[in-house]
Design a protein around this motif. Sequence first.
Motif, PDB file in Angstrom:
ATOM      1  N   LEU A 158     -86.016  46.751 -56.219  1.00 60.60           N
ATOM      2  CA  LEU A 158     -86.435  45.501 -55.808  1.00 60.60           C
ATOM      3  C   LEU A 158     -85.407  45.019 -55.193  1.00 60.60           C
ATOM      4  O   LEU A 158     -84.125  44.531 -55.252  1.00 60.60           O
ATOM      5  N   ILE A 159     -85.559  44.433 -53.724  1.00 62.10           N
ATOM      6  CA  ILE A 159     -85.006  44.202 -52.652  1.00 62.10           C
ATOM      7  C   ILE A 159     -85.858  42.898 -52.369  1.00 62.10           C
ATOM      8  O   ILE A 159     -86.711  42.316 -52.328  1.00 62.10           O
ATOM      9  N   ALA A 160     -84.782  41.679 -52.037  1.00 61.51           N
ATOM     10  CA  ALA A 160     -85.426  40.560 -51.395  1.00 61.51           C
ATOM     11  C   ALA A 160     -84.436  39.984 -49.867  1.00 61.51           C
ATOM     12  O   ALA A 160     -83.436  40.283 -50.270  1.00 61.51           O
ATOM     13  N   TYR A 161     -84.845  39.942 -49.124  1.00 63.33           N
ATOM     14  CA  TYR A 161     -84.388  39.645 -47.455  1.00 63.33           C
ATOM     15  C   TYR A 161     -84.724  38.367 -47.237  1.00 63.33           C
ATOM     16  O   TYR A 161     -84.928  37.933 -48.134  1.00 63.33           O
ATOM     17  N   ARG A 162     -83.653  38.213 -46.256  1.00 66.24           N
ATOM     18  CA  ARG A 162     -83.024  36.802 -46.056  1.00 66.24           C
ATOM     19  C   ARG A 162     -84.339  36.060 -45.273  1.00 66.24           C
ATOM     20  O   ARG A 162     -84.236  34.749 -44.763  1.00 66.24           O
ATOM     21  N   ASN A 163     -85.140  36.824 -44.799  1.00 66.36           N
ATOM     22  CA  ASN A 163     -86.366  36.216 -44.762  1.00 66.36           C
ATOM     23  C   ASN A 163     -87.120  35.953 -45.288  1.00 66.36           C
ATOM     24  O   ASN A 163     -88.711  35.333 -44.808  1.00 66.36           O
ATOM     25  N   GLY A 164     -86.741  35.914 -46.554  1.00 62.98           N
ATOM     26  CA  GLY A 164     -87.373  35.423 -47.459  1.00 62.98           C
ATOM     27  C   GLY A 164     -88.546  36.727 -48.403  1.00 62.98           C
ATOM     28  O   GLY A 164     -89.240  36.523 -49.118  1.00 62.98           O
ATOM     29  N   THR A 165     -88.962  37.579 -47.049  1.00 64.76           N
ATOM     30  CA  THR A 165     -89.785  39.008 -47.968  1.00 64.76           C
ATOM     31  C   THR A 165     -89.441  39.981 -49.141  1.00 64.76           C
ATOM     32  O   THR A 165     -87.459  39.871 -49.067  1.00 64.76           O
ATOM     33  N   VAL A 166     -90.031  40.025 -49.641  1.00 65.80           N
ATOM     34  CA  VAL A 166     -89.708  40.884 -50.659  1.00 65.80           C
ATOM     35  C   VAL A 166     -90.377  41.846 -51.039  1.00 65.80           C
ATOM     36  O   VAL A 166     -91.436  42.353 -50.311  1.00 65.80           O
ATOM     37  N   ASP A 167     -89.313  43.454 -51.513  1.00 63.63           N
ATOM     38  CA  ASP A 167     -90.449  44.566 -51.348  1.00 63.63           C
ATOM     39  C   ASP A 167     -89.838  45.535 -52.738  1.00 63.63           C
ATOM     40  O   ASP A 167     -89.133  45.118 -53.309  1.00 63.63           O
ATOM     41  N   VAL A 168     -90.693  46.971 -53.116  1.00 61.76           N
ATOM     42  CA  VAL A 168     -90.438  47.684 -54.358  1.00 61.76           C
ATOM     43  C   VAL A 168     -90.117  48.663 -53.675  1.00 61.76           C
ATOM     44  O   VAL A 168     -91.755  49.348 -53.242  1.00 61.76           O
ATOM     45  N   ARG A 169     -89.894  49.732 -53.238  1.00 58.61           N
ATOM     46  CA  ARG A 169     -89.565  50.611 -52.812  1.00 58.61           C
ATOM     47  C   ARG A 169     -88.465  51.733 -53.377  1.00 58.61           C
ATOM     48  O   ARG A 169     -87.079  50.931 -53.953  1.00 58.61           O
ATOM     49  N   ALA A 170     -88.007  52.713 -52.581  1.00 62.14           N
ATOM     50  CA  ALA A 170     -87.230  54.043 -53.182  1.00 62.14           C
ATOM     51  C   ALA A 170     -86.347  53.673 -51.575  1.00 62.14           C
ATOM     52  O   ALA A 170     -86.178  53.997 -50.580  1.00 62.14           O
ATOM     53  N   TRP A 171     -84.910  52.886 -52.518  1.00 65.40           N
ATOM     54  CA  TRP A 171     -84.430  53.215 -51.166  1.00 65.40           C
ATOM     55  C   TRP A 171     -83.552  54.481 -50.491  1.00 65.40           C
ATOM     56  O   TRP A 171     -83.406  55.558 -51.016  1.00 65.40           O
ATOM     57  N   SER A 172     -83.126  54.259 -48.734  1.00 64.74           N
ATOM     58  CA  SER A 172     -82.538  55.112 -48.511  1.00 64.74           C
ATOM     59  C   SER A 172     -81.767  54.528 -47.589  1.00 64.74           C
ATOM     60  O   SER A 172     -81.545  54.906 -45.934  1.00 64.74           O
ATOM     61  N   GLY A 173     -81.138  53.608 -47.782  1.00 66.06           N
ATOM     62  CA  GLY A 173     -80.402  52.781 -46.561  1.00 66.06           C
ATOM     63  C   GLY A 173     -78.544  53.131 -46.515  1.00 66.06           C
ATOM     64  O   GLY A 173     -77.741  52.693 -46.259  1.00 66.06           O
ATOM     65  N   GLY A 174     -78.294  53.478 -48.137  1.00 63.40           N
ATOM     66  CA  GLY A 174     -76.916  54.665 -48.336  1.00 63.40           C
ATOM     67  C   GLY A 174     -76.290  52.925 -49.129  1.00 63.40           C
ATOM     68  O   GLY A 174     -76.985  52.075 -50.131  1.00 63.40           O
ATOM     69  N   PRO A 175     -75.241  53.569 -49.319  1.00 65.52           N
ATOM     70  CA  PRO A 175     -74.571  51.911 -50.390  1.00 65.52           C
ATOM     71  C   PRO A 175     -74.582  50.884 -50.285  1.00 65.52           C
ATOM     72  O   PRO A 175     -74.561  49.830 -50.773  1.00 65.52           O
ATOM     73  N   ASP A 176     -74.310  50.534 -48.643  1.00 65.99           N
ATOM     74  CA  ASP A 176     -74.343  49.300 -48.274  1.00 65.99           C
ATOM     75  C   ASP A 176     -75.776  48.679 -47.912  1.00 65.99           C
ATOM     76  O   ASP A 176     -76.089  49.194 -46.658  1.00 65.99           O
ATOM     77  N   PRO A 177     -76.249  47.952 -48.766  1.00 62.74           N
ATOM     78  CA  PRO A 177     -77.780  47.163 -47.946  1.00 62.74           C
ATOM     79  C   PRO A 177     -77.331  46.461 -47.101  1.00 62.74           C
ATOM     80  O   PRO A 177     -78.412  46.475 -46.315  1.00 62.74           O
ATOM     81  N   GLY A 178     -76.585  45.401 -46.401  1.00 62.14           N
ATOM     82  CA  GLY A 178     -75.985  45.110 -45.107  1.00 62.14           C
ATOM     83  C   GLY A 178     -76.663  43.719 -45.120  1.00 62.14           C
ATOM     84  O   GLY A 178     -77.222  43.229 -46.135  1.00 62.14           O
ATOM     85  N   PRO A 179     -76.102  42.968 -44.347  1.00 63.15           N
ATOM     86  CA  PRO A 179     -76.227  42.027 -44.474  1.00 63.15           C
ATOM     87  C   PRO A 179     -77.732  40.453 -44.311  1.00 63.15           C
ATOM     88  O   PRO A 179     -77.542  39.467 -44.507  1.00 63.15           O
ATOM     89  N   ASP A 180     -78.884  41.427 -44.493  1.00 61.01           N
ATOM     90  CA  ASP A 180     -80.257  41.650 -44.469  1.00 61.01           C
ATOM     91  C   ASP A 180     -80.651  41.029 -45.623  1.00 61.01           C
ATOM     92  O   ASP A 180     -81.399  40.519 -46.112  1.00 61.01           O
ATOM     93  N   VAL A 181     -79.792  41.803 -46.255  1.00 61.32           N
ATOM     94  CA  VAL A 181     -80.749  41.502 -47.794  1.00 61.32           C
ATOM     95  C   VAL A 181     -79.776  40.751 -48.610  1.00 61.32           C
ATOM     96  O   VAL A 181     -78.406  41.036 -48.923  1.00 61.32           O
ATOM     97  N   VAL A 182     -80.938  39.682 -49.532  1.00 68.68           N
ATOM     98  CA  VAL A 182     -80.054  39.123 -50.304  1.00 68.68           C
ATOM     99  C   VAL A 182     -79.977  39.700 -51.740  1.00 68.68           C
ATOM    100  O   VAL A 182     -78.075  38.890 -52.434  1.00 68.68           O
ATOM    101  N   PHE A 183     -80.906  40.130 -52.477  1.00 74.34           N
ATOM    102  CA  PHE A 183     -79.712  40.410 -53.261  1.00 74.34           C
ATOM    103  C   PHE A 183     -81.068  42.551 -53.687  1.00 74.34           C
ATOM    104  O   PHE A 183     -81.665  42.368 -52.836  1.00 74.34           O
ATOM    105  N   ALA A 184     -80.085  43.593 -54.003  1.00 70.75           N
ATOM    106  CA  ALA A 184     -81.283  44.637 -54.281  1.00 70.75           C
ATOM    107  C   ALA A 184     -80.909  45.309 -55.715  1.00 70.75           C
ATOM    108  O   ALA A 184     -79.492  45.397 -56.123  1.00 70.75           O
ATOM    109  N   ARG A 185     -81.522  45.689 -57.091  1.00 71.24           N
ATOM    110  CA  ARG A 185     -81.964  46.006 -57.761  1.00 71.24           C
ATOM    111  C   ARG A 185     -82.386  47.444 -58.459  1.00 71.24           C
ATOM    112  O   ARG A 185     -83.468  47.357 -57.402  1.00 71.24           O
ATOM    113  N   GLN A 186     -81.734  48.058 -59.179  1.00 69.77           N
ATOM    114  CA  GLN A 186     -81.777  49.479 -58.842  1.00 69.77           C
ATOM    115  C   GLN A 186     -82.332  49.975 -60.545  1.00 69.77           C
ATOM    116  O   GLN A 186     -81.775  49.101 -61.407  1.00 69.77           O
ATOM    117  N   ASN A 187     -83.873  50.837 -60.552  1.00 73.21           N
ATOM    118  CA  ASN A 187     -83.451  51.016 -62.474  1.00 73.21           C
ATOM    119  C   ASN A 187     -84.651  52.726 -61.941  1.00 73.21           C
ATOM    120  O   ASN A 187     -86.000  51.947 -61.428  1.00 73.21           O
TER     121      ASN A 187
END
Length: 350
Positions: free
Chosen positions: A202-231
Amino acid sequence: MATLLLLVVFVGSFSLTMMQSSNVAFGVRAVEWLRENGAAWLVSDFESIYYSMNAPSKGGAALKRLPKVGAAAATKVAQDAPAAVSPVITPALPGEGQWRSTGPVVRGAAPVLVTTFRPDPTYPQLVAGVAWIDSSRTSLALYPGRYEPPSSSNPIAEVPPSLRSNLLATFNSGFRLEDSPGDGYIAGGHTYAPLKDGQATLIAYRNGTVDVRAWSGGPDPGPDVVFARQNLPLILEGGRLNPSLSDDSLWGATLGNAIRVWRSAVGVDAHGNLMYAAANDQNADSLARVLQHAGAVRAMELDINYEWVSFNFFGTLGAGQPTKLLPAMDRPPTRYLTPDDRDFFTVFGR
């Protein structure tokens, strides 16, 4: 002497744990302590026996009514608000699958809608609760709890009072990191656990959008991600059930998927709006089907067991008129308005 020394150590550890601040019942905390101190196998065996003895019976008398949720029929909704959930069991009960607003209106439309329906003809007395969250009218935040994630730097562990004037809803997060060691957790600029490719996120981005998806960006999400919670892995992708849902080992560190318990999940619909679902006596497969039937295209399981599953909404701004999504949820509707042991999500009006 060795036995006596070990006994002193364990009694001391147990006593210190029980004396810590907590909003969890003594019995539940004792069970958690056993899990953390080498007796997870014992707890798992006892839980399996208990839940097996109290498993829901198939068939039985049909319900005559559903619990009433929401404030009023949702007459003011966004253009991409979901259609009513079609009945799985016919005839439908009054109000079954009909979306209802929860109170406040944001920019002319209800930002949070809720409904209930019976998801399984095999178990006609089970009721699922589903919430739809308009991502264009809300913002999502993730707050660490007192003890979860480990080394949490959050001294408050509740919805900050200064932000409650715009609070719409709160809901539970995922498993403890120690129970799901392959999952990542990044929030508040802090990496509690690095993200892992392939895990449901579950990901929230700095532009206000959210998403639920299989992560594929490596261990560091970068500056555009506010939070990322995996389960765990996704339970629903592309509108289809994960074919591994029958693998009991994937969907719970202690109970797996074989035992029907309270379970919760979060997903997104085709328009990128969030959908939360919870119900008692569910396995991962049946819960995935609840969100699939309600209109989600991707989804992930969140926490399970009666003491951890919570979704609360507020009838007025300022955290007024707190209400549970399902009356049978164990914790009070004011959960997260006081310090909580575990991390949680909040929904604010934009």
